[in-house]
Design an enzyme around this catalytic site. Structure first.
Site, PDB file in Angstrom:
ATOM      1  N   ASP C 155       0.880  -1.173   0.000  1.00 50.21           N
ATOM      2  CA  ASP C 155       0.000   0.000   0.000  1.00 50.21           C
ATOM      3  C   ASP C 155       0.916   1.220   0.000  1.00 50.21           C
ATOM      4  OD1 ASP C 155      -1.778   2.007   0.572  1.00 50.21           O
ATOM      5  OD2 ASP C 155      -2.554   1.106   2.414  1.00 50.21           O
ATOM      6  N   SER C 156       1.563   1.429  -1.126  1.00 51.04           N
ATOM      7  CA  SER C 156       2.648   2.406  -1.178  1.00 51.04           C
ATOM      8  C   SER C 156       2.197   3.715  -1.792  1.00 51.04           C
ATOM      9  CB  SER C 156       3.764   1.830  -2.036  1.00 51.04           C
ATOM     10  OG  SER C 156       3.313   1.722  -3.373  1.00 51.04           O
TER      11      SER C 156
END
Lengths: 283, 283, 283, 283
Positions: C155-156
């Site tokens: 979840d960058s």
């Protein structure tokens, strides 16, 4: 939704005008030329994305670049105008019957064509019989002139792009040479407020004072230019812009103006301290 | 991406400043108060979304609202300042040793608190022992005063919102009454360029000339106000702002200023024709 | 006037949101962190000037990054989440009683602190006893892990700045190694529409397919992300996201969602031809 | 500086596109029509300041409004298109040899003229011999039709301004009547995300379900429309958009598309829960 024209006054300051319509967009060899219709300012001429002229406030610029020298020396007969493709400066000059010849040197013919079509308000007098149009580089044009003009008006764009050569030492030296002993130079002088404009102003001032014995700077309120605080340089071989002003003579001419009057002529040479210091820095 | 503050200068003209940060945002009973950090202007104080003060150019406004009357009558001892919550006008007034008392009436205490914390550049002298702060409606405050002040400075916001009452006939009449026979009133006078501002300016002028025998308007260049062309009204019972200026006296005081000088004092009263006509319309 | 947040979706496309207030602005070692209050989207978290999370539409992103793998393999027990500092992904994961351990590796502790204070809507479950927070570089963290996790969610932020290392070949290889034989990787995959986003998407896809036998891309509608068309990469050692979906099981869990359902789970893997071609280009 | 087109996606959200040039600006009896050249999207058609079509992403809208019904019932012979002045829907329809007649009813002839000149990409097939152009009000046109069309496509502008009548109960009732027993209606259905769009979507859905036994909504990603999340309404007397889809038949036609395929045909009918609830609210 709407269409907005946005000009950066500084890297972090934007001035935006809602448009009704883009009337013209084209590119010459020198620059991008655009004409817009707006509610607030009427028509706007922009060169390379910078507002040059708006119908609402062009009178301020053209009054002050023209009537200040003309009221200082009413005997001006022969005028050289460099730049000024929108025609507003010519329009004001043609109001003086005493002027016999106006040579206008504009590098970009397309600007003149576009203004004739879209900005008749400023371009209305370019066909005056006293006006000679030369479409060439002002820097080069003035090189060969000597002792010819009573007044040179440098009505240029900013000192980058096509107007760059008009802010050089060589150019002002040639202007000096091209002027008669009575000669006056008036120069579009940028603004003292935002950094880049102030740098242009200081550069122009520094170069002009290298040639002319009399150099003064005067200021005007032009709302559509960055900061609204704009300057002109007055340089002269003989005439002092205040001491030699003959207000009565000028007022007798009966020229109706919306900005200029002989009081503001004098008042505009009184500068804020911070501007005086910027000028002193380069003197 | 970035954060931008946008002020509408007219319904179709926007002035936008890139922000580094919002330093304060709050609402008092009177208005929304915001302080921003910017690269171009340093800190900005905005009331109801309109720029009131920026660190970069506040000196212009505060110089010209203060030193013009002080140089006209160096014997001013007791001053009433209405509005002026940022403290800049007070800061300039406290530079005069000759002033004995400064009563400041600001309707919005939160503005003063916020400026003390975030804008020490302007709010630095609010604790001068000569300064008395009253947090109340200037309109009401001045009603009960008679023959008390040598100078009243109306350093108000625009003539809508909390500043509205300060543009009324009643208010200027009470100011007249509150002034001594030597009294001078200086009024923040809006701008001649955009329609709404010009309406405010004409209204203020019309109301002031109904009371004062001597009324003149002077202009300044304030780049962060709409159009950059700003006006002040000078009204007086006895002193003429130019004829009574004793430049030498003022210059001997040795007050260092960045905008004001005694030349620009005089020069700033020379107005463009179009502004003179706007004023004449209501005279 | 107003305060606007502006994000460039491409060099010539801007998305602007009117702000009520800036709630937080600060810089960590990694990035600029800002929280805004808005009328349209509630609170917004921006990192380096790009919108990461808004209260109005964060549910879309967090539903689709979480429930798609969880419904594909209901036996997921141990999850690694990389990035996700706002807490939204964790919040969704904690709704599954079947999950025993969630390790979250976020490089920037300040993001978590800020979200705990200003975005409780997403950061509400970071203190769930199953959650272990590690403030370190996800790239480094995952290097030493082997056969440990049933699910890794990346979840960058975008593949420049602090999130850059999470788009490398090495990183995805290490993720593969860190997963059990049942393991699934879900990757924030950028967007197919604007050029720079599409380049990030293709790079991520190319690197992931080098390791995983099963790779599919699915799409969602996220209005506050550039183009509104956002993609996730689903990569797995064994489970097929559609064939292995047991819709009934998931629906029996009774998890209430605002975006996800088992129909859109399937539907979101049907991609437009132009996106399929972009993916094929790098396969 | 630059020229920007700005569309309000909601009262506090703006989408802005840098323009290279305004190609056309004019007003018909019905609306303002503008065409812009942009770097990101190629040419843009805007009606009353709202983006209708861009060269970069128009294929999405036109694929999905056309191929979904055509793949559901390959025997469609006679089509009525309402609105669609840009020609893109017609262009897609003319790719089907099986279609015998296309009646297009556009209220604003100037839109068609402008698109023919400036947007040949969409307006290229308006002279197909099967196409009949009627420049009149679609609401009125359809009143007199009975049992005539196999497909009606309502390719309208937003439900205010000239498109308003196309969102009324009367209109959809007349569409029902104008369709054959095999008839399908596809309706431009606005968006679920921003409040005003969602209101339009719900209104359209509510009115259509009053007439048609089969009503389904499907979604697409259109980056240049507000939120990027756009919906179409599929209403039919007999055909079910998924159950009756004969994917093989359609694929055998060999129509090359950039967005549509028979998988996304099915996938696009899977809606997020929050959209399903909005629809349920009015069912």
């Amino acid at each position: 939704m709407v269409l907005w024209f946005t000009e950066n006054h500084s890297p972090t300051v934007r001035f935006s005008v809602k448009l009704e319509k883009q009337l013209f967009s084209g590119s010459s060899d020198f620059q991008k030329i655009e004409v817009f219709q707006t509610e607030e300012f009427g028509k706007i001429l922009a060169l390379d994305g910078l507002i040059m002229v708006t119908e609402k406030d062009e009178f301020i610029y053209h009054d002050m670049i023209t009537h200040v020298p003309m009221a200082t020396n009413p005997n001006i007969k022969k005028v050289l105008v460099i730049g000024a493709g929108d025609g507003g400066t010519i329009r004001e000059l043609t109001r003086y019957d005493s002027i016999e010849q106006i040579d206008m040197v504009e590098i970009d013919e397309l600007v003149v064509d576009v203004c004739k079509e879209y900005l008749p308000q400023t371009a209305s007098k370019l066909d005056d019989p006293r006006v000679n149009l030369f479409f060439e580089d002002g820097l080069r044009y003035v090189r060969s002139k000597e002792n010819e003009y009573d007044l040179i008006i440098v009505d240029s764009t900013d000192p980058f792009g096509p107007g760059e050569g008009l802010f050089t030492k060589e150019f002002y030296g040639n202007c000096y040479k091209a002027l008669t002993d009575d000669g006056i130079l008036v120069n579009q002088h940028e603004s003292p407020f935002y950094e880049e404009d102030a740098a242009g102003m200081k550069k122009a001032h520094q170069r002009i004072i290298g040639y002319f014995p009399i150099c003064h700077v005067y200021q005007v309120h032009i709302p559509t230019y960055p900061s609204g605080h704009w300057l002109f340089g007055f340089a002269s071989k003989k005439y002092h812009p205040i001491n030699d002003l003959d207000a009565d003579s000028w007022n007798k001419l009966g020229i109706q103006t919306k900005y200029y009057n002989t009081d503001i002529h004098v008042g505009s040479f009184a500068l804020p301290n911070y501007v005086k210091e910027q000028l002193k820095d380069v003197e």
